[in-house]
Design a protein around this motif. Structure first.
Motif, PDB file in Angstrom:
ATOM      1  N   THR A  10      37.486  34.828  29.770  1.00  0.00           N
ATOM      2  CA  THR A  10      38.417  34.481  28.703  1.00  0.00           C
ATOM      3  C   THR A  10      38.123  35.341  27.485  1.00  0.00           C
ATOM      4  OG1 THR A  10      38.471  32.201  29.445  1.00  0.00           O
ATOM      5  CG2 THR A  10      39.218  32.645  27.201  1.00  0.00           C
ATOM      6  N   PRO A  11      39.074  36.141  27.079  1.00  0.00           N
ATOM      7  CA  PRO A  11      38.796  37.021  25.943  1.00  0.00           C
ATOM      8  C   PRO A  11      38.922  36.271  24.621  1.00  0.00           C
ATOM      9  CG  PRO A  11      40.994  37.432  26.778  1.00  0.00           C
ATOM     10  CD  PRO A  11      40.409  36.333  27.624  1.00  0.00           C
ATOM     11  N   PRO A  12      38.287  36.779  23.551  1.00  0.00           N
ATOM     12  CA  PRO A  12      38.485  36.182  22.238  1.00  0.00           C
ATOM     13  C   PRO A  12      39.855  36.542  21.683  1.00  0.00           C
ATOM     14  CG  PRO A  12      36.979  38.047  22.095  1.00  0.00           C
ATOM     15  CD  PRO A  12      37.360  37.900  23.538  1.00  0.00           C
ATOM     16  N   ILE A  13      40.178  35.940  20.591  1.00  0.00           N
ATOM     17  CA  ILE A  13      41.421  36.238  19.896  1.00  0.00           C
ATOM     18  C   ILE A  13      41.371  37.653  19.355  1.00  0.00           C
ATOM     19  CG2 ILE A  13      42.750  35.649  17.829  1.00  0.00           C
ATOM     20  CD1 ILE A  13      41.520  32.749  18.289  1.00  0.00           C
TER      21      ILE A  13
ATOM     22  N   PRO B  12      44.724  40.283  24.992  1.00  0.00           N
ATOM     23  CA  PRO B  12      44.388  41.252  26.033  1.00  0.00           C
ATOM     24  C   PRO B  12      42.904  41.188  26.359  1.00  0.00           C
ATOM     25  CG  PRO B  12      44.748  42.371  23.949  1.00  0.00           C
ATOM     26  CD  PRO B  12      44.986  40.918  23.703  1.00  0.00           C
ATOM     27  N   ILE B  13      42.532  41.906  27.388  1.00  0.00           N
ATOM     28  CA  ILE B  13      41.130  42.008  27.776  1.00  0.00           C
ATOM     29  C   ILE B  13      40.373  42.763  26.690  1.00  0.00           C
ATOM     30  CG2 ILE B  13      39.608  43.127  29.443  1.00  0.00           C
ATOM     31  CD1 ILE B  13      42.055  42.742  31.439  1.00  0.00           C
ATOM     32  N   LEU B  14      39.197  42.256  26.328  1.00  0.00           N
ATOM     33  CA  LEU B  14      38.377  42.930  25.323  1.00  0.00           C
ATOM     34  C   LEU B  14      37.040  43.312  25.926  1.00  0.00           C
ATOM     35  CD1 LEU B  14      38.323  43.715  22.271  1.00  0.00           C
ATOM     36  CD2 LEU B  14      37.077  41.587  21.893  1.00  0.00           C
ATOM     37  N   ALA B  52      33.028  38.172  25.780  1.00  0.00           N
ATOM     38  CA  ALA B  52      33.396  36.785  26.038  1.00  0.00           C
ATOM     39  C   ALA B  52      33.869  36.114  24.756  1.00  0.00           C
ATOM     40  CB  ALA B  52      32.209  36.027  26.623  1.00  0.00           C
ATOM     41  N   ILE B  53      34.522  35.015  24.918  1.00  0.00           N
ATOM     42  CA  ILE B  53      34.971  34.265  23.755  1.00  0.00           C
ATOM     43  C   ILE B  53      33.745  33.680  23.069  1.00  0.00           C
ATOM     44  CG2 ILE B  53      35.278  32.011  24.880  1.00  0.00           C
ATOM     45  CD1 ILE B  53      37.992  31.898  23.320  1.00  0.00           C
ATOM     46  N   THR B  64      25.459  43.063  26.970  1.00  0.00           N
ATOM     47  CA  THR B  64      25.768  43.941  28.105  1.00  0.00           C
ATOM     48  C   THR B  64      24.761  45.077  28.216  1.00  0.00           C
ATOM     49  OG1 THR B  64      27.340  45.209  26.753  1.00  0.00           O
ATOM     50  CG2 THR B  64      28.231  43.418  28.070  1.00  0.00           C
ATOM     51  N   LEU B  65      24.269  45.551  27.082  1.00  0.00           N
ATOM     52  CA  LEU B  65      23.271  46.629  27.121  1.00  0.00           C
ATOM     53  C   LEU B  65      22.007  46.147  27.813  1.00  0.00           C
ATOM     54  CD1 LEU B  65      22.649  49.535  26.203  1.00  0.00           C
ATOM     55  CD2 LEU B  65      21.633  48.552  24.142  1.00  0.00           C
ATOM     56  N   LEU B  66      21.590  44.954  27.455  1.00  0.00           N
ATOM     57  CA  LEU B  66      20.375  44.394  28.065  1.00  0.00           C
ATOM     58  C   LEU B  66      20.590  44.127  29.550  1.00  0.00           C
ATOM     59  CD1 LEU B  66      17.503  43.445  27.517  1.00  0.00           C
ATOM     60  CD2 LEU B  66      18.413  41.180  27.001  1.00  0.00           C
TER      61      LEU B  66
END
Lengths: 228, 228
Positions: A10-13, B12-14, B52-53, B64-66
Motif C-alpha cells: 500500500t503506497p503512501p499518499i 501511484p506506486i512509490l 510503505a505507508i 531498503t538499503l539495509l
DNA sequence: CCTTATTAGTGTTATGTTGACACTAAGTAT
DNA sequence: ATACTTAGTGTCAACATAACACTAATAAGG
C-alpha cells in the motif's frame, strides 16, 4: 483495504505542489490559493493536490495547477522539479509525500471561477500566513532560482521576448533582491553571448530610447562562466 | 479496489532508490545489487524498493538499503535526496514514482547473506548493464557530487577523519575524474579554512612523512567562495 | 527653439583569482 | 652515504571582479 495491489503493498499518499513565480512591476510574486477546506481552511497555500494513479507527477502538477488557479502550464516558460518533501502533512489521514515543482513565466493571469480557489499572486516580500510548510518550500524555490540565474540563461523565462538591458538588469535585481552595478552588469552579461541586439528600440518617455535585445535561445542553457 | 482511501483516491506506486558512492584505491565506486526477480532479473540495479505507508522516503531508503545490501545508513557520512523520477517503471503493474537518494561514505562493506541480493561496489568507469534508467540516475548523482564538492566541504564524507593533503587532492581527482595541480590545489583549498593541521604525521614508506589534517566540521557547510 | 528632465550607454583602474610551472625537504632502504 | 620517493613550497602572467562618473538621446514644456 490493504490489498489493492496483489502483494499487499500500500503506497503512501502522493501529492504535488507548485511554486509559480513571476515579476510584476519589478517585484517578485508567487502564486497562492486560499484553502477552501480543512486542514488550514482559510489559509493561503501553494496550488497542488493529489497525484492520481496513472499520471506522472508532472501531469498531476499541470492538472492541479489548471484546476486550482486556471493557469495553463503551457503558458509558463520554464518548469522544473524542485524537491520531494516528506514533511508536508497535507492529509489528515496520515503521512503524505509531496513532489514540488517550480514554474516561471510572464504575464500569467490566474482565472477566478467557481472551481478555482481564489488564486492570486503575492509579493514574496510580504507573504500572508501559509499552510503546511509552504513558506519553507517557497524559500527553497527562491533560493533555487537565485542560484540558477547565475549559471544558466534561466532569466529569459521572466522577461518578454524583446527587452532592454535595463529590464534585464532589473529582473536580476528583483530575483536577487539587491542592486547591481550597471556598467559591470552589462559588460559581464554581454560577454556571455546569450543575447543579441535587435534593430528595434524601446521608447518609453522623455529620454533616450533603449536598444531591444533578444535571447539566442528560449530554452535553458548552462553558461560557460557563472554570472553574478 | 479503488476505495482504500475514503474519497476514492488511489496513489501511484512509490519507490526509493539509493546511489551509494565511496572511494576505493583512488577510484570511484557505486553500490549495486543483482536483481533476483523480474523485471530485469539478473541485471544489476541500484538498491531500492517500495515505500510503505507510514514511513518517510528517507526511512524507506534506510530500510531498503539495509535489507538489500546490509549497509547501515548510519555508517554513511552524508546523505541527501537527489531527484524524483517518474520514468522508472519498476513495477510491471504500472507507473511508479521513485524518490532517489545519494549517500557518501568510507570503508562501507555490504553484507552478503541470504536476504541480501549480491550487493557489491562497482567502479563507475566500468559499470555493468543496469536495469531501468539506473545508469542515468548514477550519472545524475555523480554530476551532483562533482558540483557539490566545488561549493561545499562535502568531500569530508569520502575521507578518513585524519588525512593528508595528497589524499584530499586525490579524492577530488577521483570524483572529478581529472588531475589537479598540486600547488594551486593546496593554495586554494587551504585558503577556504575548512581544515586545520594536526600535530600528527602520516608515515607511509621511504619518503618524507606528510602532515595530517582534520576538517573543522564533519557536517555539510557551504563555502564563501567556490572551489575548482 | 531652447531648456530641462530622464533614462541609455560607455571605460579605466585597482584588486583579487586562476593557472602554469620546477625545485628543495625529509624520510626509508640499501 | 647514496638513491629513491613523496611532501611541501612561490612567482608571474592572464583574466575576472568591483568601484566609480560622465556623455548621448529623446520628450515635454516654456
Amino acid at each position: 483495504m490493504e490489498d489493492m495491489y496483489e502483494d499487499g503493498y500500500t503506497p503512501p499518499i502522493l501529492t504535488v505542489d507548485t511554486v509559480i513565480f513571476q515579476i510584476i512591476d519589478d517585484e517578485f510574486y508567487v502564486l497562492l490559493i486560499k484553502r477552501a477546506a480543512d486542514p488550514f481552511k482559510g489559509a493561503y497555500a501553494l496550488p497542488g493536490g493529489y497525484n492520481a494513479i496513472g499520471e506522472t507527477t508532472r501531469e498531476a502538477m499541470e492538472r492541479t495547477l489548471l484546476t486550482k488557479t486556471g493557469v495553463n502550464c503551457a503558458d509558463l516558460r520554464l518548469v522544473e522539479q524542485l524537491y520531494t518533501f516528506d514533511t508536508v502533512a497535507r492529509d489528515p489521514r496520515g503521512h503524505a509525500v509531496s513532489v514540488t515543482y517550480m514554474g516561471l513565466g510572464r504575464d500569467i493571469v490566474p482565472a477566478e471561477s467557481d472551481k478555482t480557489q481564489n488564486p492570486g499572486f503575492f509579493n514574496v516580500r510580504e507573504l500572508p500566513e501559509l499552510a503546511y510548510d509552504h513558506k519553507h518550500i517557497i524559500e527553497y524555490a527562491h533560493d533555487r532560482i537565485k542560484s540558477k540565474i547565475t549559471y544558466t540563461n534561466a532569466i529569459f523565462s521572466l522577461l518578454p521576448e524583446l527587452f532592454t538591458l535595463t529590464q534585464l538588469q532589473k529582473a536580476y535585481e528583483t530575483v536577487f533582491g539587491r542592486e547591481l552595478d550597471k556598467r559591470n552588469f552589462r559588460k559581464k552579461f554581454l560577454s556571455l553571448n546569450l543575447i543579441h541586439e535587435t534593430s528595434e528600440l524601446h521608447r518609453d518617455g522623455a529620454h533616450r530610447p533603449a536598444k531591444l535585445y533578444r535571447f539566442n535561445k528560449q530554452e535553458l542553457e548552462a553558461l560557460a562562466r557563472s554570472f553574478d
